[in-house]
Write a protein that holds these residues in place. Sequence first.
Motif, short mmCIF file in Angstrom:
data_model
loop_
_atom_site.label_atom_id
_atom_site.label_comp_id
_atom_site.label_asym_id
_atom_site.label_seq_id
_atom_site.Cartn_x
_atom_site.Cartn_y
_atom_site.Cartn_z
N PHE A 13 63.59 76.09 26.24
CA PHE A 13 62.60 77.13 26.54
C PHE A 13 61.50 76.60 27.46
O PHE A 13 60.92 77.35 28.25
CB PHE A 13 62.00 77.68 25.26
CG PHE A 13 62.98 78.43 24.41
CD1 PHE A 13 63.92 79.28 24.99
CD2 PHE A 13 63.00 78.28 23.03
CE1 PHE A 13 64.83 79.98 24.21
CE2 PHE A 13 63.90 78.97 22.25
CZ PHE A 13 64.83 79.82 22.84
N LEU A 60 64.97 83.92 29.05
CA LEU A 60 64.87 83.60 27.63
C LEU A 60 66.25 83.61 26.97
O LEU A 60 66.59 82.71 26.19
CB LEU A 60 63.95 84.60 26.93
CG LEU A 60 63.84 84.47 25.41
CD1 LEU A 60 63.20 83.14 25.02
CD2 LEU A 60 63.04 85.64 24.82
N THR A 107 68.44 80.45 25.50
CA THR A 107 68.95 80.45 24.13
C THR A 107 70.43 80.09 24.12
O THR A 107 70.90 79.33 23.26
CB THR A 107 68.75 81.83 23.47
OG1 THR A 107 67.37 82.18 23.50
CG2 THR A 107 69.25 81.83 22.03
#
Length: 217
Positions: A115, A142, A146
């Motif tokens: 991140f 994002l 992930t």
Amino acid sequence: MNLPQISVLFGKLVPFFATVIIYFILLIPPAENPTLLAVIIKCSPIMSLMYFVKHYGSCTNPIFVGLFFCCIGDGFLMFKGYFFHGMLAFMLGHLNYIRAFGFKPLKPRIGLFSFLIGGINISLLYKGLSGLFVPGVSMYILIIDTMIWRAFARLQNPWTWTQISICTGSVLFALSDFFIGISMFVRPIAHSQVLIMSSYYAAQLGISLGVLEIVPK
């Protein structure tokens, strides 16, 4: 994996490599109204990987479903003005890859690092974003961060070649998207289509090979 199994494996990947070669010979760019043949040529490598995953898994395998949504995204990106639609389709693809990789073990430190890199990428692109692309691109980054986190969280000693393949694929996918983001929102990149698509097809191959571990035949 013995020699006959390796031969079968590469045999199932022949359509993928053949269609990738055809794509790079033609290098058809996006257009206002691309032909159906142009869309098929771009999507064929991913459809070939769907065939590969179907052989070793099933149509309900999240990697297969992820490839399906990415294939739709590829189709959208052939049409100028449909970039946002394509991005949404790729988001769904990444969410299915995340589902395939799972959340055990968690390994939050890897997630924090992923991140952090994603935050840097958002800061590089932010000035060029406007409208729906501000939340859309941020959410996309994002989600792909992930996906990278969950891919690397699967690494366990001793590392298997399929685990390495998944990790390599996830990073190459992010690299491909980085090239897209810079060329669209910051400044043009020389030979961007070759850079984007070579890293993209390699990424999808790496992730697809994960079906050998995630869903054994």
